[in-house]
Design an enzyme around this catalytic site. Structure first.
Site, short mmCIF file in Angstrom:
data_model
loop_
_atom_site.label_atom_id
_atom_site.label_comp_id
_atom_site.label_asym_id
_atom_site.label_seq_id
_atom_site.Cartn_x
_atom_site.Cartn_y
_atom_site.Cartn_z
N GLY A 155 0.83 -1.20 0.00
CA GLY A 155 0.00 0.00 0.00
C GLY A 155 0.87 1.25 0.00
O GLY A 155 1.77 1.40 -0.83
N ASP A 156 0.60 2.14 0.94
CA ASP A 156 1.36 3.40 1.04
C ASP A 156 2.28 3.39 2.25
O ASP A 156 2.61 4.44 2.79
CB ASP A 156 0.41 4.59 1.09
CG ASP A 156 -0.56 4.50 2.26
OD1 ASP A 156 -0.56 3.47 2.95
OD2 ASP A 156 -1.31 5.46 2.49
N GLU A 157 2.70 2.21 2.69
CA GLU A 157 3.53 2.09 3.88
C GLU A 157 4.97 1.71 3.51
O GLU A 157 5.20 0.75 2.77
CB GLU A 157 2.95 1.03 4.84
CG GLU A 157 1.59 1.41 5.39
CD GLU A 157 1.01 0.35 6.28
OE1 GLU A 157 0.11 0.66 7.09
OE2 GLU A 157 1.45 -0.83 6.18
#
Length: 341
Positions: A155-157
């Site tokens: 994801g955006d991690e």
């Protein structure tokens, strides 16, 4: 490279022992290209156990080795960015902790989450979102030291492992560089995209001595950065862990309350100033929990937004307020009901 397997004895048709050995070697062609060769050697022995002949066979297994290396790469790398994934991150963090334990140094773990990245996917599409992740990866890589490991969890991690330092101020400087790298505008297909990041930081051995513990504590600190308004970074402390546990418990209770429709609406009268007549009502959402008591809207509304419960909660409020308004009309009370969305 030496033999992969030790020699083993077989019995030949005539009763003699046939010794086999296999080995893998890396060689180079005249043009410098690497070629992997797998060798098979067999020794034929006479009745006295003496070697009377050796038979060697070699084959080019470069395609197989390359396929194995590719599979190993895919197993430990993020497909979109090429960064180390969670599997390789765990391995490297374990190694970093072991090295720091021997050298009496520290290891820093930075958990980076892009703020409101979902809005980019929802408004511009996943193709633009994927390209943004690649650009952010490049920006972060340029901001970090060569010795720092940057990984993507999904994801955006993102996650950063920082080694070979003793002064925690090093982590402050790196975290600020991360903030600056992400906050720059990214131009993608004529779109100027602005994102920020929230970062949580944990430190070995201060905040734990196991990889899972450090990752969890960095995650807790990251969520604290979110709660403080995003676009910042926070170091982990014990108080944050207790706060996060309390938030998790409250979120679980709220999820149950929404599912069971255990929240209530209170109606505050709207009074016309000229004749003091009640002309309507404002719907106010309230929550009383058996364990937590009366929970203020300023507490549970942000929690509902963060946990994704706000849509289900909003739908219930609208249905309940509309039903009450209809009931008043049927009773001969032409009141209007307002709902804050």
């Amino acid at each position: 490279m030496g033999p992969r397997f030790p020699p083993r004895a077989l019995v030949a048709p005539g009763g003699e022992h046939l010794w086999l050995a296999r080995g893998l070697n890396r060689n180079y062609r005249k043009d410098g290209e690497t070629i992997w060769c797998e060798w098979y050697h067999s020794c034929l022995l006479d009745e006295q156990g003496r070697i009377v002949s050796i038979l060697s066979f070699v084959q080019d297994v470069s395609s197989r080795i390359q396929a194995e290396e590719r599979l190993q790469y895919l197993a430990t790398r993020d497909a979109l960015t090429g960064l180390p994934n969670r599997v390789l991150l765990q391995e490297r963090l374990t190694q970093a902790i072991a090295q720091a334990r021997r050298s009496h140094q520290r290891v820093g773990v930075l958990f980076i989450d892009l703020d409101r990245f979902k809005n980019v996917n929802d408004t511009l599409g996943h193709r633009i979102g994927d390209e943004l992740l690649k650009r952010v990866t490049a920006a972060l890589s340029n901001a970090l030291r060569e010795t720092d490991l940057l990984a993507r969890l999904g994801g955006d991690e993102f996650m950063v492992i920082v080694e070979d330092f003793d002064d925690p101020e090093v982590l402050n400087r790196i975290a600020q560089k991360v903030q600056d790298a992400v906050s720059q505008p990214f131009e993608i297909e004529e779109h100027d995209i602005y994102v920020t990041s929230s970062t949580g930081i944990s430190v070995y051995p201060d905040d734990g001595d196991a990889p899972e513990e450090l990752l969890k504590h960095a995650d807790v600190a990251m969520y604290r950065s979110k709660e403080l308004g995003r676009n910042t970074y926070q170091f982990f402390d014990a108080g944050l862990a207790a706060h996060r546990l309390a938030q998790h418990t409250l979120e679980r209770a709220l999820r149950t309350a929404v599912k069971e429709e255990a929240l209530t609406l209170h109606y505050q009268p709207v009074v016309r100033m000229t004749d003091k007549a009640i002309v309507g009502a404002e719907a106010l959402l309230r929550w009383h929990d058996a364990e937590h008591g009366d929970v203020a809207p300023k507490v549970f509304i942000p929690l509902a937004e963060e946990s994704g419960l706000i849509h289900a909660l909003g739908d219930w409020v609208m249905r309940t307020a509309a039903a009450q308004c209809a009931a008043w009309h049927q009773a001969g009370l032409p009141l209007k009901v307002s709902v804050n969305l």
